[in-house]
Write a protein that holds these residues in place. Structure first.
Motif, mmCIF file in Angstrom:
data_model
loop_
_atom_site.group_PDB
_atom_site.id
_atom_site.type_symbol
_atom_site.label_atom_id
_atom_site.label_comp_id
_atom_site.label_asym_id
_atom_site.label_seq_id
_atom_site.Cartn_x
_atom_site.Cartn_y
_atom_site.Cartn_z
ATOM 1 N N VAL A 1 0.859 -1.178 0.000
ATOM 2 C CA VAL A 1 0.000 0.000 0.000
ATOM 3 C C VAL A 1 0.895 1.227 0.000
ATOM 4 C CG1 VAL A 1 -1.723 1.319 1.277
ATOM 5 C CG2 VAL A 1 -1.866 -1.166 1.213
ATOM 6 N N GLY B 1 -8.182 2.489 -3.493
ATOM 7 C CA GLY B 1 -7.129 3.288 -2.885
ATOM 8 C C GLY B 1 -7.584 4.661 -2.461
ATOM 9 N N ILE C 1 -8.816 6.771 -0.115
ATOM 10 C CA ILE C 1 -9.140 6.813 1.305
ATOM 11 C C ILE C 1 -9.403 8.229 1.786
ATOM 12 C CG2 ILE C 1 -7.846 4.728 1.902
ATOM 13 C CD1 ILE C 1 -5.524 6.508 2.697
ATOM 14 N N VAL D 1 -7.061 0.135 9.611
ATOM 15 C CA VAL D 1 -8.127 -0.706 9.059
ATOM 16 C C VAL D 1 -7.630 -1.386 7.795
ATOM 17 C CG1 VAL D 1 -10.522 -0.786 8.317
ATOM 18 C CG2 VAL D 1 -9.783 0.997 9.915
ATOM 19 N N VAL D 2 -6.980 -0.597 6.966
ATOM 20 C CA VAL D 2 -6.488 -1.119 5.697
ATOM 21 C C VAL D 2 -5.472 -2.245 5.924
ATOM 22 C CG1 VAL D 2 -5.001 -0.511 3.754
ATOM 23 C CG2 VAL D 2 -6.945 0.951 4.360
ATOM 24 N N ASN E 1 -5.090 -4.214 8.619
ATOM 25 C CA ASN E 1 -5.753 -5.429 9.115
ATOM 26 C C ASN E 1 -6.485 -6.141 7.990
ATOM 27 O OD1 ASN E 1 -5.010 -5.497 11.792
ATOM 28 N ND2 ASN E 1 -6.779 -4.351 12.521
ATOM 29 N N PHE E 2 -7.157 -5.363 7.180
ATOM 30 C CA PHE E 2 -7.972 -5.958 6.115
ATOM 31 C C PHE E 2 -7.129 -6.540 4.992
ATOM 32 C CE2 PHE E 2 -9.885 -5.283 1.905
ATOM 33 C CZ PHE E 2 -10.981 -6.135 2.004
ATOM 34 N N PHE E 3 -6.102 -5.795 4.603
ATOM 35 C CA PHE E 3 -5.381 -6.166 3.380
ATOM 36 C C PHE E 3 -4.104 -6.929 3.681
ATOM 37 C CE2 PHE E 3 -2.789 -5.051 -0.411
ATOM 38 C CZ PHE E 3 -3.637 -5.570 -1.370
ATOM 39 N N ASN E 4 -3.578 -6.740 4.870
ATOM 40 C CA ASN E 4 -2.369 -7.446 5.301
ATOM 41 C C ASN E 4 -1.223 -7.327 4.289
ATOM 42 O OD1 ASN E 4 -0.656 -9.054 6.814
ATOM 43 N ND2 ASN E 4 -1.548 -10.968 6.126
ATOM 44 N N PRO E 5 -0.797 -6.092 4.022
ATOM 45 C CA PRO E 5 0.290 -5.905 3.055
ATOM 46 C C PRO E 5 1.643 -6.227 3.680
ATOM 47 C CG PRO E 5 -0.343 -3.791 3.953
ATOM 48 C CD PRO E 5 -1.258 -4.822 4.577
ATOM 49 N N HIS F 1 -7.381 -13.358 -1.826
ATOM 50 C CA HIS F 1 -6.251 -12.556 -1.351
ATOM 51 C C HIS F 1 -5.988 -12.917 0.103
ATOM 52 C CE1 HIS F 1 -3.677 -9.021 -0.691
ATOM 53 N NE2 HIS F 1 -4.301 -8.936 0.467
ATOM 54 N N GLY G 1 -2.961 -12.092 1.666
ATOM 55 C CA GLY G 1 -2.071 -11.099 2.256
ATOM 56 C C GLY G 1 -0.717 -11.681 2.581
ATOM 57 N N ALA G 2 0.099 -10.845 3.211
ATOM 58 C CA ALA G 2 1.487 -11.220 3.439
ATOM 59 C C ALA G 2 1.601 -12.421 4.352
ATOM 60 C CB ALA G 2 2.242 -10.027 4.041
ATOM 61 N N ALA H 1 -5.168 -11.551 5.927
ATOM 62 C CA ALA H 1 -6.019 -10.577 5.250
ATOM 63 C C ALA H 1 -7.482 -10.872 5.541
ATOM 64 C CB ALA H 1 -5.766 -10.603 3.746
ATOM 65 N N GLY H 2 -8.269 -9.819 5.620
ATOM 66 C CA GLY H 2 -9.689 -9.969 5.884
ATOM 67 C C GLY H 2 -10.047 -9.940 7.349
ATOM 68 N N ASP H 3 -9.042 -9.884 8.196
ATOM 69 C CA ASP H 3 -9.338 -9.905 9.624
ATOM 70 C C ASP H 3 -9.717 -8.515 10.108
ATOM 71 O OD1 ASP H 3 -9.558 -10.270 12.300
ATOM 72 O OD2 ASP H 3 -7.789 -11.538 12.472
ATOM 73 N N ILE H 4 -11.000 -8.242 10.117
ATOM 74 C CA ILE H 4 -11.469 -6.919 10.525
ATOM 75 C C ILE H 4 -12.011 -6.936 11.946
ATOM 76 C CG2 ILE H 4 -11.992 -6.134 8.198
ATOM 77 C CD1 ILE H 4 -14.884 -6.930 8.686
ATOM 78 N N VAL I 1 -10.628 -4.119 14.390
ATOM 79 C CA VAL I 1 -10.614 -2.713 14.008
ATOM 80 C C VAL I 1 -11.350 -1.933 15.094
ATOM 81 C CG1 VAL I 1 -11.591 -1.063 12.385
ATOM 82 C CG2 VAL I 1 -10.490 -3.132 11.543
ATOM 83 N N ASN J 1 -14.210 1.857 0.202
ATOM 84 C CA ASN J 1 -13.489 2.964 -0.425
ATOM 85 C C ASN J 1 -12.089 2.530 -0.850
ATOM 86 O OD1 ASN J 1 -15.378 5.007 -0.451
ATOM 87 N ND2 ASN J 1 -14.741 5.886 1.503
ATOM 88 N N PHE J 2 -11.448 1.793 0.020
ATOM 89 C CA PHE J 2 -10.065 1.400 -0.252
ATOM 90 C C PHE J 2 -9.966 0.342 -1.336
ATOM 91 C CE2 PHE J 2 -6.714 -1.741 0.631
ATOM 92 C CZ PHE J 2 -5.600 -0.947 0.451
#
Lengths: 393, 393
Positions: A208, A235, A237, A312-313, A315-319, B227, B229-230, B234-237, B240, B315-316
């Motif tokens: 990200v 993207g 935000i 939030v991003v 946790n959600f996306f785990n980059p 997806h 994630g790393a 990923a997806g763990d909301i 938050v 949004n993201f």
DNA sequence: CCGACTTGCTTCGATGACCGAGGGAAGTCG
DNA sequence: CGACTTCCCTCGGTCATCGAAGCAAGTCGG
């Protein structure tokens, strides 16, 4: 037909690896790509014959025959790059390696509408092209980063809320027509993300990249590819609500949007409300560097707010990494505050191996991203034609 | 070697298209896959010879020769599926088409540790396998959805904060050993997402599937692929922060986590605090259906909270659809509140073509997802071997 | 200083995926 | 009843990639 995608194994990918230093010889490419040596040789040979790659001497031996070094043949080939924000237009020329040359910044008003912007862009880029050509370089294309939603396929601007007249404006084609060059147009955060990914973190798969400048945006790399989302607005935000008690209404019609509390524009406005003169992000940076308490506090708070959204991003996306770019990324307190917020609010699992850093390519990262992307397009164009319906023969 | 990936053109993909009704004949497949007719014919022939596909009569003519209909040869082939949450274990048998058979729900305590859970799982699945075999069906594999982070590659559980003893427990291999069957293990939200994507929305490329039950999680489909994630989280909301003023501390050490205010567990606790007896999500659903004001209010507020988090995500990530699954998705007020929050807080651009709906596969969606994934693995295994180092010959 | 080994790169069939042309089977439609 | 459509298969041909083999040019230990 999408601008930036490239299939993993081949063609432009080889160029990329050589350009960003991941590979300097055929043997390197074999290790990097996982293809058979014979295949890599063929690919390299094609690129050399096409004039896109050159052999340049030999490298150090690693216990056997010396590798024949490969370099991108940037024999004076450059792309022009433009990075727009709502009040500035930064331009420069970008080669396959190294930084941006001939950079320039130029104040203007994006909200004045597409036609004046097109005029200003065409004028500066023409001058830049002339200058580059006079210096003996070949201009291969143009890359433009636009501070708002862009439909990258059609090369048009999509409905920026506070920019009347821009909706569906075909900036790419209009500019290409004016300059007589192929133009690549994308969102500014997207070109920044592509630039940082390809040039500084090519091995990461999920990334990200935040652009914190006058506005706030981000570009998303998922599985090594730019994630644009369903309608190309991924993207974005800037309109996430971070402070429901904030009084400032946002151009989007909501209140408490990240943009209204943490963007460069918002910080400058808050400073002016305290009778501290500040217009641009450069002014803010200057104040912070001079140790102005108000400015530093505001910048740090902006970092916390951005961090809250990024939490939030993450946790959600785990980059694998969060990269902070844009003008404000040069303010240490902002980056530090983002770090703090992420470590505080995210799951340990998401942050334990997370890289959080400022953009490595620095202030010219956007230019580099746009320029490199345009060069890649120009190089890949003749070779990696669109799969369907192309070779008439 | 990753569990769920499949390259676009081939093998398992054909099965998938036939299984979910996207294609019923070779000609359909040609249109769907964009491959040459000859290629599709070869592929189909292989699958028929492997016993995975059957021809079954002819379809209606569209002006020419009648198509020879294809069906998945689920001649009694099933996968066992298990969907775990912290207090229940749901099991069932899943074929290539249709719903889950022989389903059963069974109370137990996941926090008691991995060994008791393994025993309970093995016991119920053995019984289920015996029952299925007695009915003349062949059991091809087992799919398990686990309510916590899973390393899908190694088949191990990763560090659930409040589940001592689970860290790095090799549930997949231990269960496979006990049952003598190949086991596929993944996060519960991930299998839910895969199930919904493949079975109900195969054409969508970017998808967020929320599992709202006793806990809250989500699965992410990006570019048509899961997806992770790393680090697979990923997806763990669930952690938050949505309400910094909340008093309830979370198992993660923070306060105001989504899980502590909007999960089924949190709603049940809040009801009990008002002397309304509620333990499970089923109790909550019953209260809502009976028009209990407190329960309905709490569920609606949970939907708003979930929606607030999803607003950032939408949004993201800019998905094409947000699907609400899990037990609580049967509560209309929750889904309505999520919708409301998203439409209120997101950019119009992100929501104008966004689908927001309850999971189409209903309460068994998790089972179906896990089972179908296991079947797909079992079918693809012998065929689509791992590219590197496999055919010894 | 000289074999033995390592590394880098090329050449040359073999393989396999995919395509397209051609054609046969089985329809619809005027 | 013929023209056209749709569905599907068969049969070479193209193209990318691989692996084996070999040559080139180093290092390194005796």
């Amino acid at each position: 037909m999408t601008a930036f995608d490239e299939q993993p194994g081949s063609a432009a990918h080889v160029l990329e690896l050589v350009a960003n230093g991941s590979a300097t010889s055929r043997a390197d490419l074999v290790r990097e790509l996982g293809l058979a040596a014979s295949t890599v040789s063929v690919r390299v040979q094609e690129l050399v014959e096409a004039g896109l790659l050159t052999e340049s001497g030999e490298g150090a031996s690693r216990g056997g025959r010396r590798p024949r070094l490969l370099r991108v043949a940037d024999q004076g080939a450059v792309a022009l790059a433009a990075d727009l924000d709502s009040h500035h237009m930064r331009t420069g020329a970008v080669g396959h390696t190294g930084g941006a040359h001939d950079t320039d910044e130029h104040a203007f008003d994006l909200t004045a509408g597409p036609e004046p912007t097109l005029d200003a862009l065409a004028e500066r880029l023409s001058a830049l092209a002339a200058h580059q050509r006079a210096a003996g370089r070949t201009v291969r294309g143009v890359g433009v980063g636009f501070p708002g939603p862009v439909d990258a396929d059609s090369g048009r601007i999509v409905a920026p809320s506070r920019m009347p007249g821009w909706h569906l404006f075909p900036l790419r084609d209009r500019l290409a027509e004016r300059l007589g060059l192929p133009v690549l147009l994308d969102n500014d955060a997207n070109v920044l993300a592509l630039g940082e990914h390809r040039a500084a973190h090519p091995s990461l798969r999920h990334l990200v990249v935040v652009k914190a400048g006058r506005g706030i945006g981000s570009g998303v790399i998922s599985g090594g590819r730019l994630h644009r989302g369903a309608r190309g607005s991924a993207g974005d935000i800037s309109h996430v609500r971070v402070d429901a008690t904030a009084e400032h209404p946002c151009s989007c019609g909501n209140i408490g949007c990240l943009e209204t509390v943490a963007s460069g524009a918002a910080i400058a406005a808050a400073l002016r409300a305290r009778d501290i003169p500040a217009e641009s992000t450069a002014d803010i940076l200057r104040l912070v560097e001079n140790g102005d308490a108000h400015a530093t506090t505001l910048v740090r708070q902006a970092g916390r707010d951005i961090g809250a959204v990024l939490a939030v991003v993450v946790n959600f996306f785990n980059p694998e990494a969060v990269i902070i770019g844009g003008a404000l990324s040069r303010a240490e307190p902002l980056v530090a505050a983002v770090r703090g917020a992420l470590y505080e609010r995210c799951l340990p699992m998401a942050t334990s191996e997370l890289t959080i850093s400022a953009a490595r390519c620095g202030p010219a990262a956007g230019l580099l991203g746009a320029g490199r992307a345009a060069l890649r397009e120009a190089a890949a164009g003749p070779q990696t034609a669109c799969p369907p319906t192309r070779n008439g023969k």
